[in-house]
Write a protein that holds these residues in place. Structure first.
Motif, mmCIF file in Angstrom:
data_model
loop_
_atom_site.group_PDB
_atom_site.id
_atom_site.type_symbol
_atom_site.label_atom_id
_atom_site.label_comp_id
_atom_site.label_asym_id
_atom_site.label_seq_id
_atom_site.Cartn_x
_atom_site.Cartn_y
_atom_site.Cartn_z
ATOM 1 N N UNK A 77 73.080 99.255 18.204
ATOM 2 C CA UNK A 77 72.392 100.471 18.656
ATOM 3 C C UNK A 77 71.289 100.125 19.654
ATOM 4 N N UNK A 78 70.575 99.052 19.356
ATOM 5 C CA UNK A 78 69.507 98.611 20.277
ATOM 6 C C UNK A 78 70.107 98.203 21.614
ATOM 7 N N UNK A 79 71.244 97.496 21.563
ATOM 8 C CA UNK A 79 71.930 97.058 22.783
ATOM 9 C C UNK A 79 72.359 98.279 23.601
ATOM 10 N N UNK A 80 72.911 99.286 22.967
ATOM 11 C CA UNK A 80 73.343 100.505 23.647
ATOM 12 C C UNK A 80 72.137 101.223 24.264
ATOM 13 N N UNK A 81 71.044 101.266 23.511
ATOM 14 C CA UNK A 81 69.823 101.897 24.009
ATOM 15 C C UNK A 81 69.296 101.164 25.241
ATOM 16 N N UNK A 82 69.310 99.847 25.199
ATOM 17 C CA UNK A 82 68.853 99.050 26.345
ATOM 18 C C UNK A 82 69.747 99.271 27.561
ATOM 19 N N UNK A 83 71.060 99.386 27.318
ATOM 20 C CA UNK A 83 71.980 99.642 28.430
ATOM 21 C C UNK A 83 71.635 100.973 29.113
ATOM 22 N N UNK A 84 71.334 101.985 28.328
ATOM 23 C CA UNK A 84 70.975 103.290 28.889
ATOM 24 C C UNK A 84 69.681 103.193 29.697
ATOM 25 N N UNK A 85 68.703 102.468 29.176
ATOM 26 C CA UNK A 85 67.424 102.300 29.884
ATOM 27 C C UNK A 85 67.637 101.570 31.209
ATOM 28 N N UNK A 86 68.445 100.490 31.174
ATOM 29 C CA UNK A 86 68.717 99.721 32.405
ATOM 30 C C UNK A 86 69.449 100.596 33.410
ATOM 31 N N UNK A 87 70.412 101.398 32.953
ATOM 32 C CA UNK A 87 71.143 102.293 33.859
ATOM 33 C C UNK A 87 70.183 103.308 34.480
ATOM 34 N N UNK A 88 69.270 103.858 33.691
ATOM 35 C CA UNK A 88 68.280 104.802 34.221
ATOM 36 C C UNK A 88 67.367 104.154 35.241
ATOM 37 N N UNK A 89 66.907 102.938 34.959
ATOM 38 C CA UNK A 89 66.033 102.227 35.910
ATOM 39 C C UNK A 89 66.773 101.924 37.206
ATOM 40 N N UNK A 90 68.026 101.526 37.090
ATOM 41 C CA UNK A 90 68.817 101.230 38.281
ATOM 42 C C UNK A 90 68.969 102.495 39.135
ATOM 43 N N UNK A 91 69.249 103.605 38.466
ATOM 44 C CA UNK A 91 69.394 104.876 39.183
ATOM 45 C C UNK A 91 68.080 105.274 39.853
ATOM 46 N N UNK A 92 66.967 105.138 39.131
ATOM 47 C CA UNK A 92 65.652 105.452 39.713
ATOM 48 C C UNK A 92 65.344 104.554 40.900
ATOM 49 N N UNK A 93 65.679 103.278 40.787
ATOM 50 C CA UNK A 93 65.434 102.315 41.867
ATOM 51 C C UNK A 93 66.236 102.703 43.099
#
Length: 176
Positions: A16-32
């Motif tokens: 679950x933590x891994x999935x949560x981190x993936x979502x955060x990284x995807x959001x940061x990439x999109x924001x970048x």
């Protein structure tokens, strides 16, 4: 049985933590990517502004140069007309001086001829003054135009430098 359940829960927690981190990284990439696109658009807008300013300055320079050329042409024509009038007057003075003087001419004719010559001399002096004034004005205009052309070249170089810098930044951002 308690020992077996603990590792199973921690693996699930890790998943679950891994999935949560993936979502955060995807959001940061999109924001970048979005912020990079905003920067790129801002640089494109800045480039368009600089290009528009540069084009406007070129148009202003062209119209100013055309006005200056018209003024130079007008002054040249005035000078040529003054020179031609001076030459015609000089020819008239020479022609009147070359006329044979008759000894039997009465004093009124002599005084009248003298008056005409005097008038021709005054006219020639006036034309010389006008010619001097036209030449002086022409020299002033020429000097002013040379100074202005120098300033315009400097301004043009500055604008071209800014345009090149903005294009370079834009190209850099596009390739990023």
């Amino acid at each position: 049985a308690a020992e077996v359940a603990a590792p199973y829960l921690s693996a699930r927690d890790l998943a679950e933590q891994n999935e949560s981190l993936r979502k955060v990284v995807a959001g940061l990439t999109e924001d970048s990517e979005t912020s990079s696109q905003r920067e790129l658009q801002a640089m494109k807008d800045e480039l368009e502004q600089h290009t528009a300013i540069w084009k406007q300055q070129l148009d202003n320079k062209e119209s100013h140069i055309a006005a200056v050329l018209r003024r130079v042409e007008r002054l040249t024509l005035e000078r040529d007309e003054a020179v031609q009038e001076k030459q015609q007057l000089a020819e008239k003075v020479q022609a009147s001086a070359a006329l044979p003087v008759q000894a039997a001419a009465d004093e009124t004719k002599a005084a009248e001829a003298e008056g005409q010559q005097s008038q021709a001399v005054r006219r020639e002096a006036a034309l010389r003054q006008q010619l001097k004034a036209v030449r002086a004005e022409f020299a002033k205009c020429k000097d002013a135009l040379l100074r202005e052309a120098k300033e315009l070249r400097t301004s043009d170089l500055d604008v071209r430098k800014q345009l090149t810098e903005t294009q370079g930044r834009l190209d850099f951002e596009v390739t990023r």
